[in-house]
Every structure is written in C-alpha cells, then in structure tokens.
Write a protein that holds these residues in place. Structure first.
Motif, PDB file in Angstrom:
ATOM      1  N   LYS A 295     -31.984  -0.993 105.239  1.00 19.27           N
ATOM      2  CA  LYS A 295     -30.952  -1.653 106.035  1.00 19.27           C
ATOM      3  C   LYS A 295     -30.272  -2.731 105.200  1.00 19.27           C
ATOM      4  O   LYS A 295     -30.100  -3.873 105.627  1.00 19.27           O
ATOM      5  N   ALA A 296     -29.922  -2.361 103.976  1.00 17.92           N
ATOM      6  CA  ALA A 296     -29.337  -3.327 103.042  1.00 17.92           C
ATOM      7  C   ALA A 296     -28.070  -3.961 103.615  1.00 17.92           C
ATOM      8  O   ALA A 296     -27.351  -3.353 104.410  1.00 17.92           O
ATOM      9  N   ASP A 297     -27.806  -5.206 103.207  1.00 15.58           N
ATOM     10  CA  ASP A 297     -26.602  -5.911 103.638  1.00 15.58           C
ATOM     11  C   ASP A 297     -26.065  -6.749 102.489  1.00 15.58           C
ATOM     12  O   ASP A 297     -26.458  -6.545 101.329  1.00 15.58           O
ATOM     13  N   CYS A 298     -25.187  -7.703 102.789  1.00 14.09           N
ATOM     14  CA  CYS A 298     -24.590  -8.535 101.738  1.00 14.09           C
ATOM     15  C   CYS A 298     -25.651  -9.343 101.000  1.00 14.09           C
ATOM     16  O   CYS A 298     -25.505  -9.617  99.799  1.00 14.09           O
TER      17      CYS A 298
ATOM     18  N   SER B 185     -24.469  -8.064 112.310  1.00 16.71           N
ATOM     19  CA  SER B 185     -23.988  -7.554 111.019  1.00 16.71           C
ATOM     20  C   SER B 185     -22.488  -7.296 111.085  1.00 16.71           C
ATOM     21  O   SER B 185     -21.927  -7.032 112.150  1.00 16.71           O
ATOM     22  N   ASP B 186     -21.834  -7.390 109.918  1.00 20.46           N
ATOM     23  CA  ASP B 186     -20.388  -7.215 109.876  1.00 20.46           C
ATOM     24  C   ASP B 186     -20.026  -6.036 108.974  1.00 20.46           C
ATOM     25  O   ASP B 186     -20.907  -5.300 108.500  1.00 20.46           O
TER      26      ASP B 186
ATOM     27  N   LEU C  26     -17.708 -13.918 119.530  1.00 22.13           N
ATOM     28  CA  LEU C  26     -18.954 -14.535 119.093  1.00 22.13           C
ATOM     29  C   LEU C  26     -19.336 -14.103 117.689  1.00 22.13           C
ATOM     30  O   LEU C  26     -19.874 -14.895 116.913  1.00 22.13           O
ATOM     31  N   GLY C  27     -19.080 -12.869 117.342  1.00 22.93           N
ATOM     32  CA  GLY C  27     -19.430 -12.373 116.021  1.00 22.93           C
ATOM     33  C   GLY C  27     -18.685 -11.090 115.724  1.00 22.93           C
ATOM     34  O   GLY C  27     -17.857 -10.628 116.516  1.00 22.93           O
ATOM     35  N   TYR C  28     -18.993 -10.479 114.581  1.00 23.11           N
ATOM     36  CA  TYR C  28     -18.279  -9.254 114.220  1.00 23.11           C
ATOM     37  C   TYR C  28     -18.605  -8.111 115.166  1.00 23.11           C
ATOM     38  O   TYR C  28     -17.846  -7.141 115.251  1.00 23.11           O
TER      39      TYR C  28
END
Length: 517
Positions: free
Chosen positions: A29-32, A145-146, A224-226
């Motif tokens: 679940k890789a991210d930035c 998450s975005d 509120l968020g992406y």
C-alpha cells in the motif's frame, strides 16, 4: 561528508515517515511516504559505503544523492503541513454553532434515475444536502490518501524493481572495473531512485486542496480531505429545495387585500401555517408578517400540494387554500376578484396569491420575488461545469420555466421534482442525528456549489500535476539508464539531479496555479 551528516540529522526527525513508508511498501500500500523513505534510505546507505571507498568518487564512478532525498523529505513535510493547516481551518467551521449539512450522493441508483429522469442521458451521479446534528469521521477523511498516494502505490514498487534489476545488472557487468561492485551497485540503485523520485508528487493534491479550501471556508463549505474529491468529482446533478434559491430577503409582501369580512390577523395566521407546514419559500415572509405574539403557527391536517397551482389543508376544521387564481377557479371558490383588478395590483411584475377559507376568498397577497445576485453567480458556476439542477418546490409561483428565466439558467439543465417523487426527495434529505461525511456545508447554495465544483476542479488540477510528475519520473529513470550505459556519470551527478527535480517541481507548482480551483 556534509551531505551524509545532513542526512543523519534528518533521519531522526523523519522517523515516522520512514516507518510509515516502509510499512506501507511491505503491505503493498505504498504512498508518497514510501518514495521519500526509499530515497533517503538508499542515498544514506550508499554514501556511508563511499566513506570506505573514496576512490569511486574520485574516479567518477559514483555520486552522492542525499541532496535529492532531502528535497523529497522537505516536499513531503510541506505537504503534511498543508494537511494540518487545512484541518485547523475546517475544524474551526465544523465546531461553530451554525447548522451543519452533510453533502452526500444518492447511493440508490434506482432512486437517482427516478429523480433525474428526463434530464440526463448518462448515469446520474446525484448529490444533495442532509442536515445533521453531528458530523463524524473528521480525522479519517482529513488524512485520507490522495492522488499522489494512488500514483505512488503503483510507481514505488515499479521504480524499486527497475532500480534493483538495473543496479544488479551493472554491478555484475562492471565488477572488474569499478573497484567494489557492492558499493557501485548501491550507488546505481540510489541514483535510479533519486532520478525517478517524483519530488513534487506530495504537492499535486495538497496544493490545490490548500488553495481551494481557503476559499471554500468563506462560504462555509468544507472539503475535509482528498476523499471528498474522490467522492464527488464526477457529480453531474445536484438536488436542492427551492428555499435554497430564495433565501431570506428574496420574497417580499408588497400589499394585502382583505376580502369581505375577513380579518387580516386570521388571514396571515392561516397563510403562515400552510406555508410553514409545506416548506414553501413564502414561509418566512408570512411568519414575519404575523401581527401579534399571541398568533402562533397552527397545526395543518390533510395537507396537499396541487402541482403548479397551490397548497391546501384543514386548519381548525376549515378548508384553507393558498395559491394562484387557477386554483381558486378549479375549486369553485367564491368572491374571486375580477382579472383587471388583479392586473392593476400586480402591475405585470408582481404575483397575486389568494387565500380562501371554507370556500370563500379571504385575502389576496401581492408578492414580489427577487433572484439574488449571489445565487445567480453560483448557478453560473454550475452551468460552467454542465451540472444539472433538481429543485424540490411546492410553490405555484415557481414553474420550471420561470426559475430558468429568473436566474438565467438553461432550462435543459433544470428540473422541478414532480409531486409524486416528494417521498424520494424526503428520503435523501431528512435530518440525521449523526452523519459520516467527507464534505460539509451550512445549508446554503454557496457552500454546496463551491464544494461540488471545487471537487471537480481540484481533481482535474491534481491529474495534470500527476501527469507532469509521472513524466519527470520516466524521463529521469530513462536518462539515468542511458547515461550510465554510456559511462557519462557527470550527467547524473547528485547536483545535476537536484537541479532537475527543482525545475520539475517548479513547473508542476506553476501548472497547479494555472488552473482555477
């Protein structure tokens, strides 16, 4: 040594980033955080080994890429700060005493198709507002998450795989030339990670979100968020009550004509009771006109709306009707004034509303309607995005054509919900005690339109940023592979890559500012 020391100083401060980045990489679940963690870890390990094999630097067979990794960490920290600032702004609005409306889309596809029938050829994505006493899941939506995380979920393992295979290939191929193949292989691995590290990718969602939400909170609209963008970027229809288009001050009672022996106090009380029960846009007008404190809103029984003509109900065992002239004629009401009298009073621009009690005209109310400039502005924003508008109305004054003409909104993008679908509307807008919502407003058109339109524009802006960062990663990796194969190490030195990523980051930020959110 200076770069190595800077990296060692940063690592303790970035412990959460490293832990989160590698944990998410292992869990697929890789991210930035993952790209930044891989960049700093690979660059630091490679530089540490070079302390024992300095000839590799002297011979130009390797370079140090900690500066690029530090830039990755810095961009990541800037993006995190944007998230925290957005959370603070949103929480200030969310915790005030104003009413809160959760914005949601209609999940029941059959209901959405029923409500939008005749307006869309495509699959309807219908959004509306629902009052709620408490909004839940604030932190979950704020730190969702975005788009950058979605890109990195795929890009991180691909970049790592290419870097590993290529560095292993070169280390084996040039084992007899470079001195220490392990150190050389790690340097090539760090180079590939640095070249394709997508330095600006944490900004592609958070920068337009930061710019947009600063504007939206002024209209008390909250993304509120992406997750808000993911939920609502494809909305093609919104559904509102007519009162949203006609807030307080849009209607005015110009005059009252009492007929026969009727009393003005009773006429106003009956009109206020009917309009309040039916949620008419005239409810505040009549409630504010009640003359004495003793006059209260009366209970209404057997309420009914005659589509396009008026409303009716039983009050104190009396049949009360409130509507246009056509309604009174249809119900054979006695005492209706002559048409020329009505024309004189309305003067072509006002509206005549009749009140009948027990089969006899009791009063005629002369009313004016005004299309507010602010409402017109937000409807133009909807039109620009080609968003359809569904309106729930039980006011005889508000035909579909008239609303379109008053606000200058294309009639083909407009639909007044038929009476038979009233329960479908109520099911989606009835008050809730608690609501889990990624998008919130205070019940006004400004907040609803800003957030829906904003989600669409932030999505397209973030997509542009994602494309630019993907191009920078592909081009960086390609150049790294080509120059290493050609032994042109000077072209992929740490300083060159640092300048490369700074330029791409500046280009990405500039492109994000070019689009209106």
């Amino acid at each position: 040594i200076i770069q190595l020391l800077l990296g060692m100083l940063v690592i303790p401060l970035s412990g959460d980033l490293l832990k989160s980045g590698f944990r998410k990489l292992i869990s697929l679940k890789a991210d930035c955080d993952t790209l930044a963690a891989c960049a700093i870890a690979s660059a630091e390990i490679s530089a540490l080994l070079m302390l024992f094999f300095p000839n590799m630097l002297r011979n130009g067979n390797a370079s140090v890429y900690i500066s690029v990794a530090l830039l990755c960490v810095w961009m990541n920290a800037i993006a995190k700060n944007m998230i925290v600032s957005r959370a603070q702004r949103n929480f200030e609005i969310l915790s005030n005493d104003e009413p809160k409306y959760a914005i949601h889309y209609v999940e029941d596809e059959k209901r959405a198709e029923t409500l939008t029938r005749g307006t869309l050829g495509d699959l309807p994505i219908l959004a509306t507002m629902q009052p709620a006493n408490q909004i839940t899941d604030f932190l979950r939506y704020t730190f969702s998450s975005d788009l950058g995380d979605h890109v990195c979920k795929i890009a991180s393992p691909v970049i790592l795989a290419i870097a590993f295979v290529f560095s292993l290939f070169l280390a084996i191929l040039r084992a007899d030339v470079v001195g220490n193949p392990v150190c050389y292989g790690l340097s090539v691995f760090a180079l590939c990670i640095a070249a394709a590290s997508c330095v600006g990718i944490p900004l592609i969602s958070n920068l337009p979100m930061a710019i947009g939400t600063k504007q939206y909170v002024r209209g008390n609209g909250l993304l509120l968020g992406y997750q808000s963008v993911d939920d609502f970027y494809d909305v093609n229809t919104i559904m509102v009550d007519a009162a949203t288009l006609f807030p307080a001050g849009s209607t005015k009672l110009e005059s009252i004509q009492i007929v026969g022996e009727s009393r003005i106090e009773e006429a106003l009380q009956f009109a206020a009771s009917l309009t309040q029960h039916g949620g008419s846009i005239l409810k505040d007008l009549f409630a504010g006109a009640i003359l004495t404190e003793e006059q209260m809103i009366l209970p209404v029984e057997d309420y009914a709306y005659d589509e396009g003509s008026g409303i009716s109900g039983w009050i104190h065992n009396k049949r009360v009707l409130l509507g246009k002239r056509e309604m009174m004629v249809e119900h054979n009401i006695e005492g209706l004034p002559a048409v020329y009298k009505e024309d004189e009073l309305t003067n072509g621009s006002l509206e005549a509303i009749y009140l009948s009690v027990s089969g006899t005209i009791s009063a005629m109310f002369i009313v004016s309607l005004t299309a507010g400039k602010g409402i017109k502005r937000w409807l133009r924003e909807l039109e620009r995005e080609d968003i359809h508008l569904l309106i729930r109305s039980n006011d005889a004054l508000l035909s579909q054509r008239r609303i379109a003409r008053m606000f200058g909104y294309p009639e083909e993008l407009l639909k007044v919900i038929p009476t038979r679908l009233e329960q479908e509307y109520i099911a989606e807008t009835q008050p809730l005690e608690t609501a889990s919502a990624s998008m919130v407003c205070e019940g006004r058109l400004a907040g609803l339109v800003q957030t829906i339109v904003g989600a669409k524009r932030i999505y397209s802006t973030a997509m542009l940023g994602a494309i630019m960062q993907i191009v920078s990663a592909c081009l960086g990796m390609l150049c790294a592979i080509i120059f290493l194969l050609l032994h042109a190490y000077d072209y992929v030195a740490g300083g060159i890559l640092l300048i490369y990523h700074i330029l791409w980051t500046l280009l990405t930020v500039a492109s994000l500012h070019l689009k209106d959110v």
